[in-house]
Design a protein around this motif. Structure first.
Motif, PDB file in Angstrom:
ATOM      1  N   GLY A   1       0.827  -1.213   0.000  1.00  0.00           N
ATOM      2  CA  GLY A   1       0.000   0.000   0.000  1.00  0.00           C
ATOM      3  C   GLY A   1       0.852   1.249   0.000  1.00  0.00           C
ATOM      4  N   LYS A   2       0.213   2.396  -0.236  1.00  0.00           N
ATOM      5  CA  LYS A   2       0.942   3.669  -0.336  1.00  0.00           C
ATOM      6  C   LYS A   2       1.631   4.029   0.981  1.00  0.00           C
ATOM      7  N   LEU A   3       0.886   3.830   2.106  1.00  0.00           N
ATOM      8  CA  LEU A   3       1.459   4.181   3.410  1.00  0.00           C
ATOM      9  C   LEU A   3       2.672   3.311   3.717  1.00  0.00           C
ATOM     10  N   TRP A   4       2.566   2.024   3.391  1.00  0.00           N
ATOM     11  CA  TRP A   4       3.674   1.103   3.612  1.00  0.00           C
ATOM     12  C   TRP A   4       4.889   1.544   2.814  1.00  0.00           C
ATOM     13  N   ILE A   5       4.658   1.953   1.580  1.00  0.00           N
ATOM     14  CA  ILE A   5       5.783   2.386   0.742  1.00  0.00           C
ATOM     15  C   ILE A   5       6.440   3.633   1.327  1.00  0.00           C
ATOM     16  N   ILE A   6       5.597   4.550   1.825  1.00  0.00           N
ATOM     17  CA  ILE A   6       6.159   5.755   2.436  1.00  0.00           C
ATOM     18  C   ILE A   6       7.008   5.399   3.640  1.00  0.00           C
ATOM     19  N   ALA A   7       6.434   4.548   4.539  1.00  0.00           N
ATOM     20  CA  ALA A   7       7.118   4.248   5.796  1.00  0.00           C
ATOM     21  C   ALA A   7       8.346   3.370   5.573  1.00  0.00           C
ATOM     22  N   ARG A   8       8.235   2.406   4.662  1.00  0.00           N
ATOM     23  CA  ARG A   8       9.284   1.410   4.517  1.00  0.00           C
ATOM     24  C   ARG A   8      10.390   1.872   3.569  1.00  0.00           C
ATOM     25  N   TYR A   9      10.028   2.636   2.535  1.00  0.00           N
ATOM     26  CA  TYR A   9      11.029   2.975   1.520  1.00  0.00           C
ATOM     27  C   TYR A   9      11.334   4.470   1.420  1.00  0.00           C
ATOM     28  N   LEU A  10      10.249   5.274   1.289  1.00  0.00           N
ATOM     29  CA  LEU A  10      10.514   6.692   0.997  1.00  0.00           C
ATOM     30  C   LEU A  10      11.259   7.386   2.121  1.00  0.00           C
ATOM     31  N   LEU A  11      10.759   7.237   3.370  1.00  0.00           N
ATOM     32  CA  LEU A  11      11.385   7.961   4.475  1.00  0.00           C
ATOM     33  C   LEU A  11      12.833   7.537   4.721  1.00  0.00           C
ATOM     34  N   PRO A  12      13.067   6.184   4.886  1.00  0.00           N
ATOM     35  CA  PRO A  12      14.468   5.801   5.149  1.00  0.00           C
ATOM     36  C   PRO A  12      15.420   6.156   4.013  1.00  0.00           C
ATOM     37  N   HIS A  13      14.968   6.001   2.778  1.00  0.00           N
ATOM     38  CA  HIS A  13      15.884   6.250   1.666  1.00  0.00           C
ATOM     39  C   HIS A  13      16.117   7.723   1.405  1.00  0.00           C
ATOM     40  N   SER A  14      15.251   8.571   1.973  1.00  0.00           N
ATOM     41  CA  SER A  14      15.459   9.985   1.709  1.00  0.00           C
ATOM     42  C   SER A  14      15.910  10.738   2.952  1.00  0.00           C
ATOM     43  N   SER A  15      16.102  10.001   4.084  1.00  0.00           N
ATOM     44  CA  SER A  15      16.380  10.713   5.334  1.00  0.00           C
ATOM     45  C   SER A  15      17.624  11.591   5.236  1.00  0.00           C
ATOM     46  N   SER A  16      18.695  11.070   4.628  1.00  0.00           N
ATOM     47  CA  SER A  16      19.913  11.875   4.592  1.00  0.00           C
ATOM     48  C   SER A  16      19.707  13.126   3.736  1.00  0.00           C
ATOM     49  N   VAL A  17      18.941  12.982   2.651  1.00  0.00           N
ATOM     50  CA  VAL A  17      18.668  14.143   1.804  1.00  0.00           C
ATOM     51  C   VAL A  17      17.807  15.155   2.561  1.00  0.00           C
ATOM     52  N   LEU A  18      16.821  14.624   3.291  1.00  0.00           N
ATOM     53  CA  LEU A  18      15.926  15.527   4.016  1.00  0.00           C
ATOM     54  C   LEU A  18      16.680  16.296   5.098  1.00  0.00           C
ATOM     55  N   ILE A  19      17.629  15.611   5.764  1.00  0.00           N
ATOM     56  CA  ILE A  19      18.420  16.310   6.786  1.00  0.00           C
ATOM     57  C   ILE A  19      19.233  17.429   6.136  1.00  0.00           C
ATOM     58  N   THR A  20      19.775  17.144   4.956  1.00  0.00           N
ATOM     59  CA  THR A  20      20.522  18.184   4.232  1.00  0.00           C
ATOM     60  C   THR A  20      19.614  19.354   3.879  1.00  0.00           C
ATOM     61  N   HIS A  21      18.423  19.041   3.309  1.00  0.00           N
ATOM     62  CA  HIS A  21      17.441  20.103   3.026  1.00  0.00           C
ATOM     63  C   HIS A  21      17.183  20.932   4.264  1.00  0.00           C
ATOM     64  N   PHE A  22      17.000  20.217   5.368  1.00  0.00           N
ATOM     65  CA  PHE A  22      16.627  20.896   6.614  1.00  0.00           C
ATOM     66  C   PHE A  22      17.704  21.905   7.005  1.00  0.00           C
TER      67      PHE A  22
END
Lengths: 323, 289
Positions: free
Chosen positions: B186-207
């Motif tokens: 499902g969409k939520l599973w994809i967000i929680a399992r893939y999108l967030l962990p795989h983008s965390s380092s980028v998001l911290i940089t953005h932040f």
């Protein structure tokens, strides 16, 4: 090759919805003001006559959607209302037109400084990638990016007005009255604003010069044994400098924002200081008009920049059509 | 558990080895610690006025001189640093709370009507210069530190939305996401399992990069006198006060200015360093911030 007209038409199509959403955002902010908006917006200037006037102007006496349509109609007819503070009841549109030339001059001078300095530094830095010059230029650029525009202005005033007594610290005379005096007064403000632009332009120029240097066509040119000057000029620079057109357009936004500060520090009667004065004097129609006007200018300038870029770079046309 | 700890430490060590990040973290943390501690133990008192000692140049007793009311300028700067950081940090958090969901939704429904609408709103918001938008919002809702944070958040949100949309589209194009979709995730599973962990380092940089932009934005707002009000001023507000005495007391605006630049510089050093350290596929183009 697809028609240029078609691509320009595609760019034009998104303009009306963008402008519509811009007005919607502005109107939503007005409507969200808690309590009695008129009273809150006018503050100490609150009096019955002014309140009725503002209420009518903004369509606040009607339900939100009707009020918005009403207000939108006026805005599109160029009727931005009248100032409620200035004694002679100036029309906001007249006020904006009166101040536009001043800001236009300042913005153009700043862009000129920013672009020329930025491109020179970026190219020198990129061509000497990793060398001592590159490190020095890059560090200066990084430091400069961390300096807010008002601090640059203060430093300039400290150096050129107070220590060296070379330039007047603030004021304005128009170009037609006294060209030399005008430029003397405009040097520091346009330096303060332009140096900020220069940092951004230089960083992008450097990156795209490096990018172009590692491209296949440059390698072929080198393999053919073409002279270095020719490679730099017609292979690297011509390709690397194209994206700068777009960036310069995008930079206009932060430049215009910065001019609010620059113009009020140097007491230059442009649109930026109009925004500031309207906030201090709680002249809400003037604030509203200026904010809309600035957004409109930004959208239109970037449209022109987009079209210019499409004309200048045939690859955009090709890729644009593939999409 | 021990293995995970070791991994985290080695990763942290790897990040801190990058000289820019190390320098940025050291400058930033020492600024926060020194100001926080000296204010907490009363070494610095930003409110004590000494009528007999107005506008004194820097000396051994008052390292940054005194202000127009004879208050110790360095103490006021210490307080200003914390206020500036607080307002802009809150603004950045608000920008992410608003912008991230927009970017996520846009990326997941890429090419659909939803994506179109969100991106049109983002474009329209970006048509307002950030400072103008912030001024407009704070003039409409009344000025104050909290309104400043909200206004900064709204002004930075479209940039966050656009950058996170790009990042998400990059992550979504990976084959493991396609595989997950194929087996019915499902969409939520994809967000929680893939999108967030795989983008965390980028998001911290953005932040981090957004935070440095927010500090500059806040300083502009308070330099115009539209954010904090005396006696509790952020750095921009102190510079504004000093600007009135530029001819007679250079230190009054110059020294807080130096601290402001140092603050922005330390945060953007960390941001730039992180940006170079992360996966090049997701690199943030700093120029648009």
């Amino acid at each position: 090759m697809p028609g240029l007209g078609k691509i320009i038409a595609r760019r034009l199509i998104v303009i009306p919805p963008t402008l519509l959403i811009i007005t919607l955002i502005v109107y939503t902010v007005i409507r969200l003001v808690p309590g009695n908006p008129v009273q809150a917006l006018l503050g100490e200037e609150y009096n019955e006559a002014a309140a009725r006037e503002l209420e009518k102007q903004l369509g606040l006496d009607k339900p939100p959607i009707l009020g918005y349509i009403d207000w939108l109609g006026k805005v599109f007819r160029g009727d931005l209302g009248t100032s409620i503070v200035l004694v002679n009841k100036l029309k906001v549109s007249d006020l904006l037109l009166q101040r536009l030339p001043v800001t236009a001059e300042l913005a153009l001078l700043s862009l000129l400084i920013g672009l020329s300095l930025g491109i020179i530094l970026g190219v020198v830095s990129g061509l000497n990638r990793g060398g001592r010059i590159d490190v020095i230029i890059s560090s200066i650029l990084l430091l400069n990016l961390a300096i807010p525009v008002f601090i640059r202005a203060i430093l300039l005033v400290l150096i050129f007005s107070i220590a060296l007594r070379l330039l007047p610290s603030s004021g304005y005379v128009s170009m037609s009255e006294d060209p030399v005096g005008n430029l003397r007064l405009m040097i520091m403000p346009s330096l303060a604003a332009g140096l900020g632009v220069a940092s951004v332009i230089a960083r992008i120029t450097r990156a795209s010069v490096i990018d172009a240097m590692s491209s296949d066509y440059v390698m072929v040119a080198q393999a053919k044994g073409l002279p270095r000057g020719l490679i730099i000029y017609s292979y690297i620079l011509r390709n690397a400098l194209l994206p700068i057109i777009t960036i310069a357009g995008l930079q206009l936004g932060s430049l215009l924002g910065g001019l609010v500060i620059t113009e009020s520090i140097f007491r230059i009667p442009g649109i930026g200081s109009l925004v500031y004065e309207s906030i201090i004097q709680r002249d809400y129609p003037v604030l509203l008009g200026s904010v809309l006007f600035i957004a409109l200018v930004y959208v239109l300038v970037n449209l022109v920049v987009d079209i210019l870029y499409t004309v200048a770079d045939p690859r955009v046309r090709y890729e644009g059509d593939k999409r | 558990m021990k293995v995970i700890n070791a991994k985290i430490f080695s990763r942290l060590y790897g990040i801190l080895k990058e000289p820019r990040i190390l320098a940025g973290v050291m400058i930033l943390s020492s600024m926060i610690l020194v100001s926080g501690i000296s204010l907490a133990i009363g070494l610095a008192d930003p409110f004590r006025t000494m009528v007999s000692k107005p506008l004194q140049p820097p000396s051994m007793i008052h390292l940054a001189g005194t202000d127009a009311l004879g208050r110790d300028l360095l103490s006021r700067i210490f307080l200003g640093i914390l206020i500036s950081l607080f307002i802009s940090l809150l603004g950045t958090i608000i920008a992410f709370l608003l912008g991230l969901p927009m970017g996520f939704i846009s990326a997941i429904y890429k090419g659909s009507k939803v994506d179109d609408v969100i991106m049109r709103i983002v474009d329209s918001l970006l048509a307002f210069p950030a400072l103008v938008l912030v001024l407009f919002i704070s003039a409409s809702f009344g000025q104050g530190p909290l309104i400043s944070s909200i206004a900064i958040g709204i002004a930075e949100a479209p940039i966050v939305a656009r950058l996170s949309r790009g990042t998400m589209i990059g992550v979504l194009s990976n084959q493991f996401v396609e595989a997950a979709v194929a087996i019915g995730a499902g969409k939520l599973w994809i967000i929680a399992r893939y999108l967030l962990p795989h983008s965390s380092s980028v998001l911290i940089t953005h932040f981090t990069l957004t935070l440095s932009a927010a500090i500059i934005l806040e300083s502009g707002l308070s330099f115009l006198g539209l954010s904090t009000s005396p006696p509790i001023l952020s750095l921009g507000g102190i510079v504004r006060e000093g600007f009135l005495y530029l001819e007679t007391a250079w230190w009054y605006s110059l020294i807080p200015s130096m601290f402001l630049v140092l603050l922005v510089l330390s945060v953007s050093l960390v941001g730039d360093g992180l940006n170079d350290a992360i996966d090049p596929r997701y690199k943030v183009s700093r120029e648009y911030i």
